[in-house]
Design a protein around this motif. Structure first.
Motif, PDB file in Angstrom:
ATOM      1  N   ASP A   1       1.926  -4.000   3.744  1.00  0.00           N
ATOM      2  CA  ASP A   1       3.023  -3.264   3.911  1.00  0.00           C
ATOM      3  C   ASP A   1       2.825  -1.966   3.295  1.00  0.00           C
ATOM      4  O   ASP A   1       2.178  -1.602   2.456  1.00  0.00           O
ATOM      5  CB  ASP A   1       4.244  -3.673   3.182  1.00  0.00           C
ATOM      6  N   ILE A   2       3.235  -0.910   4.418  1.00  0.00           N
ATOM      7  CA  ILE A   2       2.864   0.377   4.029  1.00  0.00           C
ATOM      8  C   ILE A   2       4.026   1.196   3.666  1.00  0.00           C
ATOM      9  O   ILE A   2       5.150   1.222   4.195  1.00  0.00           O
ATOM     10  CB  ILE A   2       2.144   1.003   5.383  1.00  0.00           C
ATOM     11  N   ALA A   3       4.083   2.039   2.828  1.00  0.00           N
ATOM     12  CA  ALA A   3       4.914   3.218   2.240  1.00  0.00           C
ATOM     13  C   ALA A   3       4.310   4.370   1.773  1.00  0.00           C
ATOM     14  O   ALA A   3       2.994   4.272   1.665  1.00  0.00           O
ATOM     15  CB  ALA A   3       5.849   2.628   0.994  1.00  0.00           C
ATOM     16  N   TYR A   4       4.995   5.655   2.062  1.00  0.00           N
ATOM     17  CA  TYR A   4       4.138   7.050   1.861  1.00  0.00           C
ATOM     18  C   TYR A   4       5.052   7.801   1.212  1.00  0.00           C
ATOM     19  O   TYR A   4       6.258   7.762   1.212  1.00  0.00           O
ATOM     20  CB  TYR A   4       3.822   7.432   3.261  1.00  0.00           C
ATOM     21  N   TYR A   5       4.490   8.926   0.652  1.00  0.00           N
ATOM     22  CA  TYR A   5       5.334  10.079   0.140  1.00  0.00           C
ATOM     23  C   TYR A   5       4.707  11.258   0.494  1.00  0.00           C
ATOM     24  O   TYR A   5       3.212  11.500   0.555  1.00  0.00           O
ATOM     25  CB  TYR A   5       4.956   9.860  -1.480  1.00  0.00           C
ATOM     26  N   THR A   6       5.451  12.300   1.087  1.00  0.00           N
ATOM     27  CA  THR A   6       5.168  13.546   1.351  1.00  0.00           C
ATOM     28  C   THR A   6       6.473  14.392   0.737  1.00  0.00           C
ATOM     29  O   THR A   6       7.353  13.758   0.727  1.00  0.00           O
ATOM     30  CB  THR A   6       4.794  13.847   2.930  1.00  0.00           C
TER      31      THR A   6
ATOM     32  N   ALA B   1       5.775   8.763  11.110  1.00  0.00           N
ATOM     33  CA  ALA B   1       4.902   8.403  10.261  1.00  0.00           C
ATOM     34  C   ALA B   1       5.143   6.457  10.089  1.00  0.00           C
ATOM     35  O   ALA B   1       6.260   6.320  10.198  1.00  0.00           O
ATOM     36  CB  ALA B   1       4.950   8.769   8.981  1.00  0.00           C
ATOM     37  N   PRO B   2       3.992   6.069  10.009  1.00  0.00           N
ATOM     38  CA  PRO B   2       4.147   4.498   9.944  1.00  0.00           C
ATOM     39  C   PRO B   2       4.603   4.395   8.570  1.00  0.00           C
ATOM     40  O   PRO B   2       4.478   4.887   7.412  1.00  0.00           O
ATOM     41  CB  PRO B   2       2.734   3.929   9.969  1.00  0.00           C
ATOM     42  N   GLY B   3       5.461   3.171   8.343  1.00  0.00           N
ATOM     43  CA  GLY B   3       5.847   2.611   6.942  1.00  0.00           C
ATOM     44  C   GLY B   3       6.942   3.325   6.401  1.00  0.00           C
ATOM     45  O   GLY B   3       7.893   4.037   7.303  1.00  0.00           O
ATOM     46  N   VAL B   4       7.463   2.887   5.115  1.00  0.00           N
ATOM     47  CA  VAL B   4       8.694   3.294   4.699  1.00  0.00           C
ATOM     48  C   VAL B   4       8.304   4.681   3.789  1.00  0.00           C
ATOM     49  O   VAL B   4       7.423   4.862   2.987  1.00  0.00           O
ATOM     50  CB  VAL B   4       9.152   2.352   3.549  1.00  0.00           C
ATOM     51  N   TYR B   5       9.445   5.499   3.963  1.00  0.00           N
ATOM     52  CA  TYR B   5       9.391   6.887   3.131  1.00  0.00           C
ATOM     53  C   TYR B   5      10.004   6.753   1.880  1.00  0.00           C
ATOM     54  O   TYR B   5      10.984   6.043   1.527  1.00  0.00           O
ATOM     55  CB  TYR B   5      10.094   7.873   4.118  1.00  0.00           C
ATOM     56  N   CYS B   6       9.063   7.271   0.771  1.00  0.00           N
ATOM     57  CA  CYS B   6       9.701   7.243  -0.489  1.00  0.00           C
ATOM     58  C   CYS B   6       9.719   8.852  -0.950  1.00  0.00           C
ATOM     59  O   CYS B   6       8.778   9.548  -0.876  1.00  0.00           O
ATOM     60  CB  CYS B   6       8.607   6.531  -1.525  1.00  0.00           C
ATOM     61  N   GLY B   7      10.780   9.043  -1.365  1.00  0.00           N
ATOM     62  CA  GLY B   7      11.169  10.528  -1.613  1.00  0.00           C
ATOM     63  C   GLY B   7      10.592  11.159  -2.951  1.00  0.00           C
ATOM     64  O   GLY B   7      10.550  12.220  -3.445  1.00  0.00           O
ATOM     65  N   ASP B   8       9.944  10.253  -3.995  1.00  0.00           N
ATOM     66  CA  ASP B   8       9.500  10.293  -5.225  1.00  0.00           C
ATOM     67  C   ASP B   8       8.368   9.563  -5.254  1.00  0.00           C
ATOM     68  O   ASP B   8       8.325   8.164  -5.062  1.00  0.00           O
ATOM     69  CB  ASP B   8      10.650   9.621  -6.085  1.00  0.00           C
ATOM     70  N   PRO B   9       7.308  10.421  -5.759  1.00  0.00           N
ATOM     71  CA  PRO B   9       5.915   9.785  -5.859  1.00  0.00           C
ATOM     72  C   PRO B   9       5.832   8.468  -6.951  1.00  0.00           C
ATOM     73  O   PRO B   9       5.165   7.629  -6.945  1.00  0.00           O
ATOM     74  CB  PRO B   9       5.058  10.957  -6.379  1.00  0.00           C
ATOM     75  N   LEU B  10       6.762   8.665  -8.026  1.00  0.00           N
ATOM     76  CA  LEU B  10       6.867   7.507  -8.932  1.00  0.00           C
ATOM     77  C   LEU B  10       7.444   6.274  -8.181  1.00  0.00           C
ATOM     78  O   LEU B  10       7.063   5.018  -8.659  1.00  0.00           O
ATOM     79  CB  LEU B  10       7.687   7.964 -10.171  1.00  0.00           C
ATOM     80  N   GLU B  11       8.375   6.591  -7.409  1.00  0.00           N
ATOM     81  CA  GLU B  11       8.903   5.316  -6.687  1.00  0.00           C
ATOM     82  C   GLU B  11       7.939   4.580  -5.936  1.00  0.00           C
ATOM     83  O   GLU B  11       7.851   3.404  -5.845  1.00  0.00           O
ATOM     84  CB  GLU B  11      10.287   5.874  -5.822  1.00  0.00           C
ATOM     85  N   LEU B  12       7.189   5.517  -5.041  1.00  0.00           N
ATOM     86  CA  LEU B  12       5.910   5.103  -4.406  1.00  0.00           C
ATOM     87  C   LEU B  12       4.981   3.991  -5.364  1.00  0.00           C
ATOM     88  O   LEU B  12       4.451   3.151  -5.063  1.00  0.00           O
ATOM     89  CB  LEU B  12       5.164   6.102  -3.725  1.00  0.00           C
ATOM     90  N   ALA B  13       4.654   4.558  -6.579  1.00  0.00           N
ATOM     91  CA  ALA B  13       3.735   3.896  -7.427  1.00  0.00           C
ATOM     92  C   ALA B  13       4.189   2.707  -7.747  1.00  0.00           C
ATOM     93  O   ALA B  13       3.276   1.643  -7.860  1.00  0.00           O
ATOM     94  CB  ALA B  13       3.308   4.974  -8.312  1.00  0.00           C
TER      95      ALA B  13
ATOM     96  N   VAL C   1       0.753  -1.075  -0.023  1.00  0.00           N
ATOM     97  CA  VAL C   1      -0.038   0.107   0.066  1.00  0.00           C
ATOM     98  C   VAL C   1       0.870   1.378   0.098  1.00  0.00           C
ATOM     99  O   VAL C   1       1.855   1.377   0.782  1.00  0.00           O
ATOM    100  CB  VAL C   1      -0.993   0.003   1.220  1.00  0.00           C
ATOM    101  N   GLY C   2       0.557   2.016  -0.958  1.00  0.00           N
ATOM    102  CA  GLY C   2       1.292   3.409  -1.023  1.00  0.00           C
ATOM    103  C   GLY C   2       0.588   4.407  -0.545  1.00  0.00           C
ATOM    104  O   GLY C   2      -0.923   4.662  -1.100  1.00  0.00           O
ATOM    105  N   ILE C   3       0.750   5.564   0.147  1.00  0.00           N
ATOM    106  CA  ILE C   3      -0.331   6.453   0.565  1.00  0.00           C
ATOM    107  C   ILE C   3       0.478   7.909   0.299  1.00  0.00           C
ATOM    108  O   ILE C   3       1.618   8.041   0.847  1.00  0.00           O
ATOM    109  CB  ILE C   3      -0.386   6.530   2.080  1.00  0.00           C
ATOM    110  N   ILE C   4      -0.050   8.781  -0.387  1.00  0.00           N
ATOM    111  CA  ILE C   4       0.124  10.309  -0.840  1.00  0.00           C
ATOM    112  C   ILE C   4      -0.347  11.130   0.130  1.00  0.00           C
ATOM    113  O   ILE C   4      -1.531  11.272   0.145  1.00  0.00           O
ATOM    114  CB  ILE C   4      -0.184  10.558  -2.052  1.00  0.00           C
TER     115      ILE C   4
ATOM    116  N   VAL D   1      -5.711   5.540   7.278  1.00  0.00           N
ATOM    117  CA  VAL D   1      -5.455   4.763   6.038  1.00  0.00           C
ATOM    118  C   VAL D   1      -4.547   3.770   6.285  1.00  0.00           C
ATOM    119  O   VAL D   1      -4.640   2.489   6.054  1.00  0.00           O
ATOM    120  CB  VAL D   1      -5.331   5.336   4.690  1.00  0.00           C
ATOM    121  N   ALA D   2      -3.501   4.288   6.594  1.00  0.00           N
ATOM    122  CA  ALA D   2      -2.145   3.341   6.884  1.00  0.00           C
ATOM    123  C   ALA D   2      -2.558   2.368   8.131  1.00  0.00           C
ATOM    124  O   ALA D   2      -2.203   1.185   7.895  1.00  0.00           O
ATOM    125  CB  ALA D   2      -0.947   4.177   7.480  1.00  0.00           C
ATOM    126  N   ALA D   3      -3.223   2.657   9.273  1.00  0.00           N
ATOM    127  CA  ALA D   3      -3.560   2.027  10.175  1.00  0.00           C
ATOM    128  C   ALA D   3      -4.524   0.771   9.820  1.00  0.00           C
ATOM    129  O   ALA D   3      -4.382  -0.359  10.214  1.00  0.00           O
ATOM    130  CB  ALA D   3      -4.100   2.754  11.352  1.00  0.00           C
TER     131      ALA D   3
END
Length: 321
Positions: free
Chosen positions: A167-172, A179-191, A145-148, A157-159
């Motif tokens: 498994d949770i990852a997110y972009y901000t 924050a829960p999950g793994v941080y992605c610094g690029d929205p394309l990477e998250l997708a 699951v990716g969360i923007i 949503v993550a909870a």
């Protein structure tokens, strides 16, 4: 004397009735355009709007007695907060009042899309053989699951997704240490690393069309996108192309860039697709959420009209999601 409050948005009946018990409420059943010749303009002391509809400096200038502007939800992206500040008018919002309801709606859309609730129900109703419809379908369990956006809604949503085994990852724009999950610094990477991509971010110029052709291609033919943020976050033409070509697995849309009057042809095409779910911007609407919004709005109106700094005043031009 009871203050005059103008709503420029349609309000849920319970919220409209609650405001009318305390104030002289105008509008609220349908959007109320401001007519320069209307004598009401000289009496209005408070305005109710939302982030999608907004309120401009020019509109504020039509209301010489305006004391406070209340946004029904958390968003304020189309309210000219700077213009309000320049006029000494506080802008308030309702952060978190409907966040749990929005998160429930988002997860419900993801499950319904993945498990095929709509097409399976339709095909059984059409007489399809029971055993012909029992193909394996994806689930949130063991999915990615990716969360923007990792504000109140994103965290809820993550909870919920984590409770389903995802498994949770997110972009901000920047990592959030708590924050829960793994941080992605690029929205394309998250997708690319997501099976389900949830948009839970604020609207406005910074996120306009963040969900576009490149993001849909990165999600791929087995990926699902769920937008409970703002219609402006998703580029509708790109989504249509991805769905037509089968390069995206499906979409759950509670908001559209063209709302509240999207083109009939657009709605018809989306509604005809078995891998699309549409709801008319109701993800935040529930009895509990509406009561919470009413309580916050009544407090904000009382503070603003009395000249007190409202507890729920917007801290900046764009409120967090």
């Amino acid at each position: 004397m009871t203050a005059h409050v103008l709503s420029v948005i349609a309000l849920p009946p319970s919220l409209r009735e609650g405001l009318a018990r305390h104030y002289r409420l105008h509008g609220g059943a349908n959007q109320a355009p401001l007519d320069r010749g209307d004598p009401l303009l000289g009496q209005v002391q408070a305005v109710v709007t939302n982030g999608s509809t907004g309120f401009t400096g020019e509109q504020m200038d039509l209301l010489p007695r305006l004391r406070v502007i209340c946004s029904m939800g958390a968003g304020t992206e189309n309210i000219d907060v700077a213009a309000a500040r320049a006029r000494g008018i506080p802008v308030t919002h309702a952060p978190g009042a409907n966040a749990a309801t929005v998160a429930d709606h988002a997860i419900g859309m993801a499950l319904a899309l993945a498990r095929g609730y709509r097409p399976l129900t339709d095909r059984l109703a059409q007489g399809a053989a029971w055993t012909s419809l029992r193909a394996l379908r994806p689930s949130l369990d063991q999915s990615r699951v990716g969360i923007i956006g990792m504000g109140r809604i994103g965290r809820l949503v993550a909870a919920r997704a984590a409770a389903c085994g995802a498994d949770i990852a997110y972009y901000t724009p920047g990592a959030k240490p708590d924050a829960p999950g793994v941080y992605c610094g690029d929205p394309l990477e998250l997708a690319r690393r997501s099976d389900f991509l949830f948009a839970c971010c604020p609207g406005g110029p910074r996120t306009r069309h963040l969900l576009n052709r490149d993001m849909f291609e990165a999600l791929g033919p087995h990926g699902f996108v769920i937008n409970v943020a703002r219609g402006s976050v998703l580029k509708t033409d790109d989504l249509l192309q991805a769905l037509r070509r089968g390069t995206l697995g499906g979409a759950g849309l509670d908001v559209l860039d063209e709302e509240p009057d999207p083109p009939a042809a657009l709605l018809a095409e989306l509604a005809a697709m078995e891998n699309v779910l549409l709801t008319p911007h109701i993800s935040g609407r529930s009895p509990a959420a509406t009561q919470a919004q009413l309580d916050i709005m009544l407090e904000s109106l009382a503070d603003g009209l009395a000249g007190r700094p409202p507890r729920f005043a917007v801290p900046g031009p764009n409120a967090p999601a």
